[in-house]
Design a protein around this motif. Structure first.
Motif, short mmCIF file in Angstrom:
data_model
loop_
_atom_site.label_atom_id
_atom_site.label_comp_id
_atom_site.label_asym_id
_atom_site.label_seq_id
_atom_site.Cartn_x
_atom_site.Cartn_y
_atom_site.Cartn_z
N ALA A 1 -0.97 -0.23 9.77
CA ALA A 1 -2.26 -0.51 9.15
C ALA A 1 -2.41 -2.02 8.97
N PRO A 2 -3.66 -2.51 8.79
CA PRO A 2 -3.86 -3.93 8.57
C PRO A 2 -3.01 -4.51 7.45
N ALA A 3 -2.78 -3.75 6.40
CA ALA A 3 -1.97 -4.25 5.28
C ALA A 3 -0.53 -4.53 5.73
N PHE B 1 -10.15 -4.35 10.30
CA PHE B 1 -9.59 -5.05 9.14
C PHE B 1 -10.60 -5.07 8.00
N ALA B 2 -11.87 -5.30 8.32
CA ALA B 2 -12.90 -5.32 7.28
C ALA B 2 -13.03 -3.95 6.63
N GLN B 3 -12.94 -2.90 7.45
CA GLN B 3 -13.03 -1.54 6.93
C GLN B 3 -11.88 -1.24 5.97
N ALA B 4 -10.71 -1.82 6.28
CA ALA B 4 -9.55 -1.61 5.42
C ALA B 4 -9.53 -2.57 4.23
N GLY B 5 -10.47 -3.50 4.21
CA GLY B 5 -10.52 -4.46 3.11
C GLY B 5 -9.41 -5.48 3.15
#
Length: 310
Positions: free
Chosen positions: A182-184, A208-212
């Motif tokens: 995941a982006p995190a 990434f924006a969707q995952a904040g």
């Protein structure tokens, strides 16, 4: 003298009788005899001498028959070319693709096509998305292969593959032990980004924006192949399309990327240009290649030779 008459002249010289010539040509004997009379009237001189129910060509007839051989050789080549085109065994292909497809799926399909149809010639170029579309629109290429095609007037398209972006890294990378990335997870590691403004680069940034999560990278590249080269060298983790990850001989761990980021591969062609039989044949080879692409993630586990730089 037309081609049929020349063919009759040739057959009579070969078989020495009108009966045998007629049988070979599928004609009646009177039809052959009448053809001889017509040819001699047109030529203005005798073509055959008749002796004891047999006919023998004159010197003039032999000269004409010898010259006619070149005509029949050309005709045989012409018929052969028709047969080759009908069976997609000859002709040429003009293809253009973006790198993710050009360096993998399309290259493999060209290999398979040429193995089955060795007489064809292939003209192939790799360009950015906009260049592929422009080449098809201007008829410089008959088929174009792209990722993330957006329908537009004047172009027909077929979706060849639908999947999701994946994460790639050296097999010894710490993240290779995870089933999904995941982006995190990427925030703690070197990240190789696809170029801003490209379809896949923007899709990654949207994920990434969707995952904040902030979109931060240590390297930015234009093409997925370049990202894979860097990832294989241990320069970081990259997010690429699954075809690039699967159809090139990279030694990489391939893991799912979340949130799921869809990507589709398409072939496009101009609506006002009918595709050749050879193009349809080639498309079948592309479909075969895509059908057999191994898209499963590679086994987890670290490689002993890898020295992680982070």
């Amino acid at each position: 003298m037309n081609l049929r008459q020349i063919e009759i002249l040739r057959a009579i010289i070969r078989y020495n009788t009108t009966v045998a010539a007629a049988r070979a040509l599928g004609l009646s004997q009177p039809a052959v005899s009448n053809a001889i009379k017509t040819m001699e009237d047109q030529a203005g001189f005798a073509l055959f001498q008749r002796v004891n129910n047999r006919i023998y060509p004159t010197a003039e007839a032999k000269i004409l028959a010898e010259d006619a051989e070149a005509i029949f050789e050309m005709h045989d080549r012409f018929v052969g070319r028709i047969r080759d085109l009908r069976d997609s065994r000859a002709g040429h292909l003009r293809l253009v693709a973006t790198p993710p497809l050009g360096y993998g799926v399309v290259a493999a399909a060209i290999r398979d096509t040429q193995a089955l149809r060795p007489k064809i010639r292939t003209y192939f170029d790799v360009r950015r998305y906009e260049g592929v579309i422009a080449s098809v629109e201007t008829h410089h290429a008959e088929l174009g292969f792209v990722l993330g095609f957006s329908p537009q007037p004047g172009l027909s398209a077929e979706t060849l593959f639908e999947g999701s972006m994946v994460c790639v890294m050296h097999p010894g990378h710490p993240l290779a032990g995870q089933a999904a990335i995941a982006p995190a997870d990427l925030g703690r590691h070197r990240f190789i980004a696809l170029e801003r403004g490209t379809k896949l680069g923007e899709a990654t940034r949207d994920a990434f924006a969707q995952a904040g999560e902030p979109f931060e990278f240590t390297s930015e590249v234009r093409y997925g192949n370049t990202a894979c080269v860097l990832a294989e060298a241990g320069a970081g983790v990259a997010i690429v399309d699954p075809l690039t990850a699967a159809t090139n001989r990279f030694q990489l761990a391939v893991r799912a990327f979340l949130p799921e980021t869809p990507v589709a591969a398409s072939v496009v062609w101009a609506e006002n240009r009918a595709l050749s039989r050879l193009s349809w044949f080639f498309l079948d080879r592309v479909r075969d290649v895509v059908r057999h692409v191994p898209l499963r993630a590679s086994p987890s586990g670290a490689a002993a030779a890898y020295k992680h730089p982070e």
